[in-house]
Structures are given as C-alpha cells and as structure tokens.
Motif scaffolding. Sequence first.
Motif, short mmCIF file in Angstrom:
data_model
loop_
_atom_site.label_atom_id
_atom_site.label_comp_id
_atom_site.label_asym_id
_atom_site.label_seq_id
_atom_site.Cartn_x
_atom_site.Cartn_y
_atom_site.Cartn_z
N LYS A 116 -22.43 -12.55 56.80
CA LYS A 116 -23.63 -11.78 56.48
C LYS A 116 -24.32 -12.50 55.33
O LYS A 116 -23.73 -13.40 54.74
N PRO A 117 -25.54 -12.12 54.98
CA PRO A 117 -26.21 -12.80 53.86
C PRO A 117 -25.34 -12.78 52.59
O PRO A 117 -24.78 -11.75 52.23
N GLY A 118 -25.22 -13.93 51.95
CA GLY A 118 -24.41 -14.04 50.74
C GLY A 118 -22.95 -14.30 50.99
O GLY A 118 -22.18 -14.41 50.04
N GLN A 119 -22.52 -14.36 52.25
CA GLN A 119 -21.12 -14.65 52.57
C GLN A 119 -20.97 -16.09 53.04
O GLN A 119 -21.93 -16.72 53.46
N TYR A 120 -19.74 -16.58 52.98
CA TYR A 120 -19.43 -17.95 53.36
C TYR A 120 -18.16 -17.96 54.21
O TYR A 120 -17.40 -17.01 54.21
#
Length: 89
Positions: free
Chosen positions: A36-40
């Motif tokens: 999700k946005p901000g995840q890696y």
Amino acid sequence: MEKDPASSVGGVICRQCNLSIPFHGCLLDFGTCRTKPGQYCIKEVLIKGGIHWYSIEGCTESQDQCFQRILTPHQIYSTHCCYRPLCNF
C-alpha cells in the motif's frame, strides 16, 4: 516528470514467506502480498551463533521496519527493504 509505474498500479508485489531456511526454501509459503502507499517489500533475517535461524519476506507495515541492523556477540538481526516487484527474493 515521469510517474513511477509501480505507484500507478497501486504498489508493488512482494514475495511473502515465513521460516525460510536457505537449503530448504520456504516452509510456510504464503505466495505474495501487494504494498500500500508508504509500504515496501521487506526481508528480515536472524543469524544466531553463526546459524541462519530464519528469514521472513513480505510487505512492511511501516517504513520504521526498514534497514534495521542489531548486532550482539551472538546474533545478527537485519531487515532490508526495496520497492520493485518481487525484489525481496
């Protein structure tokens, strides 16, 4: 400016695996997860007494999980994050 292709499709796909032993591969293979946005994508490793105890691969919950390294006389715990499809193999 060109937009990152990974972000345009809603994140990247990461390998998801628990209890990976180098010479046996994944013991509990969950397949993949999508960031999700901000995840890696993340890979965690614990080496204790010179023996690779486990690896965990998957998607991070937050950026705080990335790039940790804890060294003691008897163990090494490290995490590595990346943001390309399946980069945590």
